[in-house]
Design an enzyme around this catalytic site. Structure first.
Site, short mmCIF file in Angstrom:
data_model
loop_
_atom_site.label_atom_id
_atom_site.label_comp_id
_atom_site.label_asym_id
_atom_site.label_seq_id
_atom_site.Cartn_x
_atom_site.Cartn_y
_atom_site.Cartn_z
N CYS A 132 0.87 -1.11 0.13
CA CYS A 132 0.02 -0.09 0.03
C CYS A 132 1.02 1.24 0.01
CB CYS A 132 -0.78 -0.18 1.16
SG CYS A 132 -2.01 1.50 1.48
N HIS A 174 -8.80 -3.61 -2.88
CA HIS A 174 -7.85 -2.81 -2.14
C HIS A 174 -8.38 -1.31 -1.94
CE1 HIS A 174 -3.53 -1.92 -0.34
NE2 HIS A 174 -3.97 -0.75 -0.96
N GLU A 175 -8.47 -0.78 -2.98
CA GLU A 175 -8.87 0.43 -3.31
C GLU A 175 -10.29 0.77 -2.49
OE1 GLU A 175 -6.71 2.52 -3.60
OE2 GLU A 175 -5.24 0.93 -4.35
N HIS A 178 -10.15 1.24 0.90
CA HIS A 178 -9.57 2.70 1.51
C HIS A 178 -10.81 3.58 1.72
CE1 HIS A 178 -5.43 2.68 1.71
NE2 HIS A 178 -5.14 2.22 0.57
#
Length: 220
Positions: A132, A174-175, A178
């Protein structure tokens, strides 16, 4: 999301932009030529732990400029994906320039993304290493599904459906995490989280120095 050093960039002759195949595409996305480098937030900063606000105004110069800045900041940091809260902006938006496992390069942005859960028979969990940009220098194995579908909009408000497999599916998950206020550290055991933070402590200075050199080479 960072791109592991042992995973090469995809062939620029096989590219999908906003989910659609294109005949050719430059190594540097056009947005990077218009953008400015922004500081990338680091784990522990409050904005990374909060659910981001939805974008309500589309087609604005401010939104376009933010996307341009995010593309350049991602490229300077050797990233495959970058969420808005990673540049200190509390909005549901991410950009990506990520290969899949078949050598196809995926480039684009998604506003107000929502991750669809694949049907049970069409998904499997895969452990693979990911890093990351907000945890500079660390890389740990994280379980993710091998397929992902994300629905959202482009910067002008047109609906988008982006589907990914393999490493690109990992990037999409993953994004999206966030923007919900989570980093991949939240998916690790306590022991693995400590190891990731140890790696960051050891390598962070070198990683940030490389970013500065790359930005300087661009004159940014």
């Amino acid at each position: 999301m960072s791109l592991p050093h042992d995973r090469p960039r995809a062939d620029d002759q096989r590219v999908r932009v906003q989910g659609e195949p294109v005949d050719s595409y430059p190594a540097l996305p056009p947005e990077t030529g218009r953008g400015s480098v922004r500081r990338i937030t680091v784990v522990g900063e409050d904005i990374l732990n909060r659910r981001c606000r939805e974008v309500t105004e589309f087609g604005t110069a401010e939104l376009s400029a933010l996307i341009d800045d995010m593309f350049l900041s991602m490229w300077v940091a050797d990233g495959a994906g970058l969420a808005a809260n990673q540049v200190g902006v509390d909005l549901r938006l991410f950009v990506y320039d990520c290969p899949d496992d078949y050598g196809v390069r995926h480039v684009g942005h998604l506003v107000n993304p929502v991750l669809d859960q694949p049907e049970a028979g069409r998904r499997r969990l895969v452990d693979d290493f990911e890093g990351c940009l907000s945890v500079p220098g660390a890389s740990m194995a994280v379980p993710r599904t091998d397929r992902a579908v994300v629905r959202g909009f482009d910067k002008d408000g047109a609906p988008l459906v982006i589907e990914g497999t393999g490493y690109f599916a990992r990037c999409l998950q993953h994004e999206t995490d966030h923007l919900l206020g989570h980093t991949y550290l939240d998916r690790l055991s306590r022991r693995d989280r400590r190891e990731a933070l140890r790696q960051m402590d050891d390598r962070c200075e070198d990683v940030l120095a490389r970013r500065e050199v790359k930005a300087a080479d661009l004159g940014r």
